[in-house]
Design an enzyme around this catalytic site. Structure first.
Site, PDB file in Angstrom:
ATOM      1  N   CYS A 189      35.603  39.082  51.660  1.00 38.17           N
ATOM      2  CA  CYS A 189      36.207  39.723  50.481  1.00 38.17           C
ATOM      3  C   CYS A 189      35.190  40.620  49.787  1.00 38.17           C
ATOM      4  CB  CYS A 189      36.719  38.674  49.501  1.00 38.17           C
ATOM      5  SG  CYS A 189      38.018  37.625  50.168  1.00 38.17           S
TER       6      CYS A 189
ATOM      7  N   CYS B  47      34.414  34.111  48.913  1.00 33.57           N
ATOM      8  CA  CYS B  47      34.747  34.669  50.220  1.00 33.57           C
ATOM      9  C   CYS B  47      33.816  35.832  50.579  1.00 33.57           C
ATOM     10  CB  CYS B  47      36.200  35.126  50.197  1.00 33.57           C
ATOM     11  SG  CYS B  47      36.710  36.081  51.624  1.00 33.57           S
TER      12      CYS B  47
END
Length: 187
Positions: A115, A112
């Site tokens: 993230c 991600c």
């Protein structure tokens, strides 16, 4: 004697011409380029500090002693970085639900991109609120049951727990100020 180049014409259809290789460059130009690149130095990085060190080697009781002086490159940021620990299914109950202080949990995954953007923000918050709130990270790929239990449908998601109960949820890569406001509500 030096030769001065007055003008240089480059044809527009550059794709029709072969790309120059090292053999196409004149030997004088090639040696000048190599001496230039040998003299170039690397840019100065402010996050690194060079510390002198001294090492000595003893090859034996009767052998000569060899001592060298060297430089050690040390990153100053390593002293200020806070590693936010990871949580798994095994320690979720004891670290989050049974905690007496508020707990911030970031749900993330290694693939991600947002993230990875929010990781430094979580690390800064863990340092800023050290002793007031505990910060942890849950990899949703390794612990999908925790993510399912709390309805995590998109990552990154940050959940704040207090007394084992879910109190606030922030979804997405948000600014530090947004997370700070959420944390301060529960301190």
């Amino acid at each position: 004697m030096a030769t001065v180049l007055d003008s240089l014409s480059v044809p527009r259809a550059a794709s029709a011409l072969p790309l120059p290789t090292r053999s196409h460059i004149a030997p004088a130009v090639s040696s000048a380029l190599s001496s230039f690149s040998a003299r170039r130095s690397f840019p100065l990085f402010k996050g690194l500090k060079v510390r002198p060190t001294f090492t000595a080697r003893f090859l034996g009781p009767l052998s000569s002693r060899r001592a060298t002086s060297a430089r050690l490159v040390v990153c100053e940021a390593q002293d200020t970085a806070v590693e936010v620990p990871a949580i798994t299914d095994a320690n979720w109950q004891s670290l989050v639900l049974e905690s007496e202080s508020p707990v911030l949990v970031e749900f993330w995954a290694p693939w991600c991109g947002p993230c990875r953007m929010i990781h430094p923000v979580i690390d800064e918050l863990a340092k800023q609120f050290a002793g007031k709130i505990k910060c942890y990270k849950v990899n949703t790929d390794e612990s999908p049951s925790i993510a399912t239990r709390y309805g995590i449908r998109s990552i990154p998601t940050v959940i704040i727990f207090k007394s084992g109960e879910k109190k606030d949820t922030v979804i997405g890569a948000v600014p530090k100020s947004t997370l700070t406001t959420s944390i301060e509500k529960f301190l």
